[in-house]
Design a protein around this motif. Structure first.
Motif: not given
Length: 177
Positions: A58-65, A74-75, A166-177
């Motif tokens: 997957g590729v997950q681009r940033g969505s906010t500033g 980006g991930i 802005g593209e999101v392809r594949g499973p989204q990664l949910v960061p932990t915190g």
């Protein structure tokens, strides 16, 4: 660790104002040369490292500033196939990821060999990507190859990362915190 990557990761963590953010997708591979014992195949020849089989998950681009937790990151998620019949188990090797051609971002991968976390053949890479209005299209060709404790390297395999702003392809990664 690649200082630009470490700085980028540090900036991601410092810039997180809404909630803490943690993206951990690999660990360093530290060869133990003095403990290395070569492997041999059935006919007594020195066993070579196999070629990994990369798969872009997957590729997950940033969505906010900047400053909005991990949403400005980006991930890229990559999985490496490893032959079951290899004399080397995936736990015994590390992997180099090297950009061979680039359009867009360049500082995603560390300069040292690494191993995946939790699942040894899964890797997650992050970079400060920002808002889609500030992003450029990404078109990267990446070389990946294994290294063992004896500092022997295996043959290379290649994969490509292509993503629009802005593209999101594949499973989204949910960061932990």
């Amino acid at each position: 660790m690649n200082t630009r990557f470490a700085f980028t990761l540090m900036m991601l963590l410092v810039a997180a104002q809404a909630a803490p953010c943690s993206i951990v997708g690999f660990q360093p591979f530290i060869p133990e040369v003095d403990r290395f014992k070569p492997k041999y195949d059935r006919d007594g020849s020195n066993e070579r490292l196999p070629t990994p089989v990369p798969k872009l998950i997957g590729v997950q681009r940033g969505s906010t500033g900047a400053g909005a937790s991990c949403s400005d990151a980006g991930i890229v998620q990559v999985e490496l196939g490893w032959p079951q019949d290899s004399a080397y188990r995936i736990e015994e090797v590390g992997f180099y990821f090297r950009v061979v051609s680039v359009h867009g971002i360049n500082d995603i991968f560390p300069a040292e060999p690494i191993i995946g976390t939790r699942v040894r053949n899964r890797f997650v890479f992050a970079w400060l990507d920002g808002h889609p209005s500030e992003q450029r299209a990404v078109d990267i060709r990446v070389e990946v190859f294994a290294v063992n404790n004896g500092l022997q390297i295996g043959p290379s395999a290649y994969f490509e990362i292509k993503a629009a702003p802005g593209e999101v392809r594949g499973p989204q990664l949910v960061p932990t915190g």
